[in-house]
Design a protein around this motif. Structure first.
Motif, PDB file in Angstrom:
ATOM      1  N   LEU A  69       0.820  -1.207   0.000  1.00  0.00           N
ATOM      2  CA  LEU A  69       0.000   0.000   0.000  1.00  0.00           C
ATOM      3  C   LEU A  69       0.857   1.262   0.000  1.00  0.00           C
ATOM      4  O   LEU A  69       0.420   2.320  -0.456  1.00  0.00           O
ATOM      5  CB  LEU A  69      -0.921   0.019   1.229  1.00  0.00           C
ATOM      6  N   TYR A  70       2.093   1.137   0.494  1.00  0.00           N
ATOM      7  CA  TYR A  70       2.954   2.309   0.572  1.00  0.00           C
ATOM      8  C   TYR A  70       3.483   2.713  -0.797  1.00  0.00           C
ATOM      9  O   TYR A  70       4.113   3.772  -0.931  1.00  0.00           O
ATOM     10  CB  TYR A  70       4.096   2.061   1.554  1.00  0.00           C
ATOM     11  N   ASN A 111       1.459   3.538  -2.928  1.00  0.00           N
ATOM     12  CA  ASN A 111       0.560   4.669  -3.106  1.00  0.00           C
ATOM     13  C   ASN A 111       1.164   5.863  -2.354  1.00  0.00           C
ATOM     14  O   ASN A 111       1.236   5.871  -1.130  1.00  0.00           O
ATOM     15  CB  ASN A 111      -0.826   4.316  -2.540  1.00  0.00           C
ATOM     16  N   PHE A 150      -1.000   7.529   0.398  1.00  0.00           N
ATOM     17  CA  PHE A 150      -1.138   6.709   1.601  1.00  0.00           C
ATOM     18  C   PHE A 150       0.172   6.665   2.381  1.00  0.00           C
ATOM     19  O   PHE A 150       0.173   6.767   3.617  1.00  0.00           O
ATOM     20  CB  PHE A 150      -1.571   5.288   1.223  1.00  0.00           C
ATOM     21  N   SER A 192      -7.563   7.799  -0.894  1.00  0.00           N
ATOM     22  CA  SER A 192      -6.654   7.405  -1.973  1.00  0.00           C
ATOM     23  C   SER A 192      -6.742   5.907  -2.292  1.00  0.00           C
ATOM     24  O   SER A 192      -6.069   5.436  -3.203  1.00  0.00           O
ATOM     25  CB  SER A 192      -5.210   7.744  -1.599  1.00  0.00           C
ATOM     26  N   LEU A 193      -7.573   5.160  -1.539  1.00  0.00           N
ATOM     27  CA  LEU A 193      -7.602   3.706  -1.664  1.00  0.00           C
ATOM     28  C   LEU A 193      -8.933   3.214  -2.201  1.00  0.00           C
ATOM     29  O   LEU A 193      -9.948   3.911  -2.153  1.00  0.00           O
ATOM     30  CB  LEU A 193      -7.337   3.062  -0.291  1.00  0.00           C
ATOM     31  N   ARG A 194      -8.897   1.983  -2.709  1.00  0.00           N
ATOM     32  CA  ARG A 194     -10.129   1.317  -3.117  1.00  0.00           C
ATOM     33  C   ARG A 194     -10.823   0.734  -1.892  1.00  0.00           C
ATOM     34  O   ARG A 194     -10.208   0.527  -0.837  1.00  0.00           O
ATOM     35  CB  ARG A 194      -9.828   0.207  -4.126  1.00  0.00           C
ATOM     36  N   GLN A 248      -9.393  -2.220  -0.004  1.00  0.00           N
ATOM     37  CA  GLN A 248      -8.119  -1.996   0.676  1.00  0.00           C
ATOM     38  C   GLN A 248      -8.292  -1.415   2.081  1.00  0.00           C
ATOM     39  O   GLN A 248      -7.328  -1.337   2.837  1.00  0.00           O
ATOM     40  CB  GLN A 248      -7.240  -1.046  -0.150  1.00  0.00           C
ATOM     41  N   LEU A 249      -9.517  -1.017   2.443  1.00  0.00           N
ATOM     42  CA  LEU A 249      -9.735  -0.352   3.725  1.00  0.00           C
ATOM     43  C   LEU A 249      -9.414  -1.245   4.909  1.00  0.00           C
ATOM     44  O   LEU A 249      -8.888  -0.783   5.918  1.00  0.00           O
ATOM     45  CB  LEU A 249     -11.192   0.143   3.824  1.00  0.00           C
ATOM     46  N   ALA A 283      -5.759  -1.009   5.270  1.00  0.00           N
ATOM     47  CA  ALA A 283      -5.222   0.333   5.534  1.00  0.00           C
ATOM     48  C   ALA A 283      -5.546   0.825   6.936  1.00  0.00           C
ATOM     49  O   ALA A 283      -4.694   1.435   7.599  1.00  0.00           O
ATOM     50  CB  ALA A 283      -5.781   1.313   4.506  1.00  0.00           C
ATOM     51  N   ARG A 285      -7.976   8.948  -7.214  1.00  0.00           N
ATOM     52  CA  ARG A 285      -9.132   9.309  -6.404  1.00  0.00           C
ATOM     53  C   ARG A 285     -10.393   9.331  -7.252  1.00  0.00           C
ATOM     54  O   ARG A 285     -11.464   8.912  -6.815  1.00  0.00           O
ATOM     55  CB  ARG A 285      -8.905  10.683  -5.762  1.00  0.00           C
ATOM     56  N   ALA A 331     -11.477   5.776  -7.779  1.00  0.00           N
ATOM     57  CA  ALA A 331     -12.067   5.202  -6.574  1.00  0.00           C
ATOM     58  C   ALA A 331     -13.482   5.711  -6.373  1.00  0.00           C
ATOM     59  O   ALA A 331     -14.395   4.956  -6.031  1.00  0.00           O
ATOM     60  CB  ALA A 331     -11.208   5.542  -5.356  1.00  0.00           C
TER      61      ALA A 331
END
Length: 495
Positions: free
Chosen positions: A274-275, A277, A280, A398-400, A403-404, A407, A481, A484
């Motif tokens: 994830l990093y 991104n 994020f 910034s995530l889908r 992915q929450l 994250a 963004r 998403a």
């Protein structure tokens, strides 16, 4: 577990920009659990001097009541993403309430610093899951576009805890045994459990897969070794002592091994990919620095008022509250400002205010006006309020959606590890600067030294904020963004 009432309408983020009433009811239940865990932290900070006196411990020893709790939080938080996918966010949230409440009861009967720290770590296992799972539930029911507004309002009542916690803690310590600072959690925990059982919905957090046991062991051992090594600075005059150097080296090495391991397994404990991104990654580093600056400095104010100004515990509680008041004042606006200007800009402004509010504390003496100190604490609270939530909102945006669940725990892990490191470092700095039997003036100077270190930590947090601002403005980040939001069925922010 009972399911959500059938009369509640299903929430569809794509349907409308309006936030339905049942979303706010769910938020209310989540808030209650968050308040309990935050309230406990602020109450204990006021009680550290009393605990150290009654349990015959030094500052460096008794700070483990806070540090051990934060480390337990950091150790269990990574598991919450997997647990939420495996058992459901509601079940994990309910379990966390039970563990936290049971841990509070055990802390109340602890008879030594060692047993209290152990029971605090058990309490931290429950508390570590309350915040990230609660945030995950709210992220799932609110949708990406509403995240800033919902989290900003959700954070408002939670910010009452830093205001009420010190006052409640001072009142308890003035009139009752210190065990009641933990017993106060029991009725809140019971009410939160009953409401959660009845009102929280069952949500789908994705496929769980197998638990990354190796990653859990590596990360937990790394964070514990690192903070332990830092805490040993307070009991060794030689900074190169083996008890200091080897735990820190081992902690850093294990952290590197964990990252290497996480990149090689299919379903790691924390998805370090994830990093990649940039938004994020920058928001995560900002959260880490703010955790160190906030939680570390939180132990200094109560100690200053009790040790230097010889204030009562009730007065100390009241005088510690202004920082929470500053946070409360700006939280309603932080979410909307993040949606309008971007989390990076708001977080950068917040950290800048935090730095400005810390500078005067580095020159506080034994007779500095209490009004002046309170105004400075309000300013620090404003900076914190404009920092934490915007950075986390930028990370979430910034995530889908899938992915929450990865994250949310990572952001909380970094915040708590940062807090544990900040607490250990500032406690050690304060002890080394104060000496064994200092005068009041000398002790006031020791607090100045500790706050200069706190200012340094806050200044370092400016760096990831600048990176976050630049990453948010990158065309690729704006495109991500938009994608998403399109996937979630909502218009881009600012449309």
């Amino acid at each position: 577990m009972s399911s959500a009432p059938t009369s509640e309408p299903a929430f569809n983020p794509a349907k409308s920009d309006r936030i339905e009433a049942h979303v706010w009811r769910i938020a209310g239940v989540v808030i209650l659990g968050m308040i309990m865990s935050i309230l406990d932290t602020t109450i204990v900070n006021v009680a550290l001097r009393t605990l150290g006196h009654d349990l015959h411990s030094t500052i460096a020893q008794i700070q483990w009541v806070v540090t051990g709790y934060l480390l337990a939080l950091a150790a269990v938080i990574p598991v919450t993403g997997w647990a939420a996918r495996r058992y459901g966010a509601k079940r994990v949230y309910m379990t966390s309430l039970v563990l936290f409440t049971a841990g509070s009861a055990l802390c109340a009967v602890a008879g030594s610093t060692t047993t209290l720290v152990l029971f605090r770590m058990l309490q931290g296992v429950g508390g570590g899951m309350i915040m990230p799972v609660g945030q995950l539930i709210m992220a799932q029911v609110a949708g990406p576009k509403r995240m800033g507004r919902v989290m900003g309002i959700v954070a408002m009542p939670a910010m009452l805890a830093p205001i009420l916690g010190p006052v409640l803690g001072g009142t308890i310590l003035q009139n009752l045994h210190w065990s009641w600072i933990f017993l106060v959690n029991l009725p809140i925990g019971v009410v939160a459990f009953i409401l959660g059982w009845r009102m929280l919905p069952h949500t789908d957090s994705g496929e769980a897969g197998r638990l990354d046991v190796v990653g859990l062991g590596l990360l937990s051992t790394a964070s514990t070794a690192l903070v332990y090594g830092l805490s040993q600075l307070g009991t060794h005059s030689n900074l190169t002592a083996s008890a200091v150097v080897w735990p820190i080296v081992a902690g850093l090495a294990l952290a590197v091994v964990f990252c290497w391991h996480a990149l090689r397994v299919e379903r790691p404990l924390l998805d370090v990919r994830l990093y990649a991104n940039r938004v994020f990654g920058a928001a995560s580093l900002t959260t880490f620095g703010l955790g160190a600056a906030l939680f570390g400095a939180m132990i200094l104010v109560p100690y200053y008022y009790q040790a230097v100004r010889h204030e009562s515990v009730i007065a100390t509680g009241l005088l510690t509250g202004p920082q929470g008041l500053g946070m409360l004042l700006v939280m309603p606006f932080a979410g909307r400002l993040s949606e309008r200007f971007g989390g990076g800009r708001v977080a950068l402004a917040g950290v800048s205010i935090l730095c400005l509010g810390t500078i005067p504390l580095a020159f506080v003496g034994a007779s500095t006006s209490v009004v002046s100190i309170s105004l400075v604490l309000v300013l620090r609270g404003v900076g914190i309020g404009f920092s934490f939530m915007p950075a986390m909102t930028a990370a979430f945006a910034s995530l889908r959606t899938e992915q929450l669940s990865d994250a949310t725990p990572q952001l909380n892990v970094l915040q708590r590890i940062g807090g544990a490191i900040g607490t250990a470092v500032l406690a050690v700095v304060l002890q080394r600067a104060s000496g064994h039997a200092p005068s009041t003036a000398h002790l006031a100077g020791a607090f100045d030294t500790a706050y200069r270190w706190s200012l340094g930590i806050a200044l370092l947090s400016l760096i990831p904020c600048l990176v976050l601002l630049r990453a948010e403005n990158h065309p690729r980040a704006r495109l991500g963004r938009a994608a998403a939001n399109t996937e979630a069925g909502v218009e881009p922010l600012g449309a």
